[in-house]
Design an enzyme around this catalytic site. Structure first.
Site, short mmCIF file in Angstrom:
data_model
loop_
_atom_site.label_atom_id
_atom_site.label_comp_id
_atom_site.label_asym_id
_atom_site.label_seq_id
_atom_site.Cartn_x
_atom_site.Cartn_y
_atom_site.Cartn_z
CE LYS A 50 -4.50 -1.49 1.36
NZ LYS A 50 -5.62 -1.42 2.28
CE LYS A 87 -5.91 -8.11 -1.50
NZ LYS A 87 -5.75 -7.83 -0.14
CE LYS A 103 -12.67 -3.60 1.18
NZ LYS A 103 -13.45 -3.76 2.38
P1 TYM Z 1 -10.76 -6.08 4.42
O1 TYM Z 1 -11.79 -5.06 4.74
O2 TYM Z 1 -9.79 -5.79 3.32
O3 TYM Z 1 -11.45 -7.45 4.05
C1 TYM Z 1 -12.43 -8.07 4.87
C2 TYM Z 1 -12.25 -9.58 4.84
O4 TYM Z 1 -12.34 -10.07 3.50
C3 TYM Z 1 -11.19 -10.86 3.20
N1 TYM Z 1 -10.84 -10.70 1.77
C4 TYM Z 1 -10.68 -11.73 0.91
N2 TYM Z 1 -10.76 -13.05 1.09
C5 TYM Z 1 -10.55 -13.83 -0.02
N3 TYM Z 1 -10.25 -13.33 -1.25
C6 TYM Z 1 -10.14 -12.00 -1.46
N4 TYM Z 1 -9.85 -11.53 -2.66
C7 TYM Z 1 -10.36 -11.13 -0.34
N5 TYM Z 1 -10.35 -9.78 -0.18
C8 TYM Z 1 -10.65 -9.53 1.13
C9 TYM Z 1 -10.10 -10.30 4.11
O5 TYM Z 1 -9.06 -11.25 4.31
C10 TYM Z 1 -10.87 -10.01 5.37
O6 TYM Z 1 -11.01 -11.18 6.15
N6 TYM Z 1 -7.46 -5.34 8.09
C11 TYM Z 1 -8.74 -5.98 7.76
C12 TYM Z 1 -9.88 -5.53 8.65
C13 TYM Z 1 -9.61 -5.74 10.09
C14 TYM Z 1 -9.59 -6.97 10.79
C15 TYM Z 1 -9.34 -6.63 12.15
C16 TYM Z 1 -9.78 -8.31 10.41
C17 TYM Z 1 -9.37 -4.74 11.00
N7 TYM Z 1 -9.20 -5.28 12.24
C18 TYM Z 1 -9.23 -7.62 13.14
C19 TYM Z 1 -9.67 -9.28 11.42
C20 TYM Z 1 -9.41 -8.94 12.75
C21 TYM Z 1 -9.08 -5.62 6.34
O7 TYM Z 1 -8.69 -4.59 5.82
O8 TYM Z 1 -9.97 -6.48 5.73
#
Ligand code: TYM
Length: 331
Positions: A110, A194, A197
């Site tokens: 990022k 992957k 968003k």
């Molecule tokens: P975020 O908002 O990017 O994504 C949310 C969840 O979706 C999963 N994910 C995917 N899984 C499979 N294939 C993909 N292409 C894909 N894109 C996204 C992510 O792995 C995630 O589980 N940092 C985290 C949010 C967060 C969090 C936490 C998660 C903040 N605090 C504490 C767990 C525990 C994030 O940006 O996810």
């Protein structure tokens, strides 16, 4: 067993989020105590438009409920409504090491080449994520593959804090990653990156809000190769786009990739893609309809988030207090 996980309320929920995380959260609700939150403080680590962020928190809450998160079973809340998260994150910044954070691949991706211009929050992002789960003593954190490194960091922080202060306060959480393609759903335009968003191409991902026609069109245009489908998943090695589409089919229907290939072996993507569109629409259309209904009732959504936050504040308080005590503050 206590399950905690979060999602950033930026952009629309996409198929990667659903298959990699949300639909697995839904299944865990009957097996464990679950807390799910909108990671709105994490959203501040990149440029934000305040008006959009405010709306997105509610929209993402509606999308989670539409996908099956049941506020009667799970605690659903916005991270910013529970100050224990950033408070504990600050305490843990004394424990986390620069070197650990420097190794985070999401930070490297990022920030790119512009590290000097990246926000400090983008760098310390995983420490807040560690606080998110440690403050509830989560045992399992269901996430997609891309978040595994952050949860492993949370484990390292938990262990070091306990050692440094000679306490048994934090529980090292397990990253709980799904099997198969669902753990890492790839872009429809490029099987090597992957589904995300932040990809500028809308055609690279399927949103929960996409109409049936848009879903079918995106899948029709998905990048593939000219070879027919083999009869064995091993033979998809070296064909990332084909592997991804077969994996998506398996994840949306609940079959194994081998079972999918048994149905389509010898056929080309001309036959496979319409079937994949039908299966994807069958999964997403009912969720989309529910989302549209839920949007009509913002007061109800706000009420659910407020009740969830009240519960989360209560659950987080003892751990935060113990953390203050461990470092020599408060009594
Ligand atoms: P975020 O908002 O990017 O994504 C949310 C969840 O979706 C999963 N994910 C995917 N899984 C499979 N294939 C993909 N292409 C894909 N894109 C996204 C992510 O792995 C995630 O589980 N940092 C985290 C949010 C967060 C969090 C936490 C998660 C903040 N605090 C504490 C767990 C525990 C994030 O940006 O996810």
């Amino acid at each position: 067993m206590r399950v905690v996980s979060g999602i950033q309320p930026t952009g629309d929920l996409h198929l990667g989020n659903l298959l990699g995380a949300i639909l697995r959260w839904v299944r865990m609700q009957d097996e464990a105590e679950c807390l799910f939150f909108l990671a709105d403080l994490h959203a501040l680590t990149v440029d934000v438009d305040p008006a959009i962020l405010r709306g997105n928190v509610r929209e993402m809450a509606a999308a989670l409920i539409a996908s099956g998160i049941d506020p009667a079973k799970s605690t659903l809340f916005a991270q910013s409504a529970v100050p224990a998260h950033p408070e504990l994150a600050w305490i843990l910044q004394g424990t986390a090491r620069m070197g650990w954070l420097n190794r985070m691949t999401q930070w490297k991706d990022k920030a790119g080449k512009n590290r000097e211009g990246a926000s400090v929050g983008l760098f310390t992002y995983p420490v807040l994520q560690a606080a998110d789960v440690l403050v509830y003593k989560a045992t399992h954190v269901p996430v997609g593959e891309d978040q595994k490194q952050h949860i492993e960091l949370a484990r390292d922080i938990a262990v070091k804090f306990n050692n440094d202060f000679d306490v048994e306060l934090f529980v090292a959480p397990e990253p709980y990653i799904g099997g198969g393609t669902a753990a890492r759903v790839m872009s429809l335009r490029d099987g090597a990156s992957k589904m995300s968003k932040s990809d500028p191409s809308e055609a690279s991902r399927i949103h929960l809000t996409d109409s049936d026609d848009v879903i079918a069109q995106k899948l029709r245009k998905a990048k593939t190769d000219p070879e027919p489908l083999p009869d064995d998943p091993e033979l998809l090695a070296g064909r990332p786009e084909a592997r991804n589409l077969v994996g998506i089919m398996a994840a949306v229907t609940g079959e194994s990739p081998a079972a999918v290939l048994q149905r389509f072996s010898g056929q080309g993507f001309g036959a496979f893609k319409p079937a994949l569109a039908d299966a994807t629409i069958a999964l997403l259309a009912p969720l989309r309809e529910r989302l549209i209904e839920l949007r009509n009732d913002p007061a109800m959504l706000d009420g659910i988030l407020a009740a969830g936050a009240e519960k989360a504040v209560e659950l987080a308080a003892p751990t935060l207090h113990e953390a203050y005590r461990a470092v020599g503050l408060r009594s």
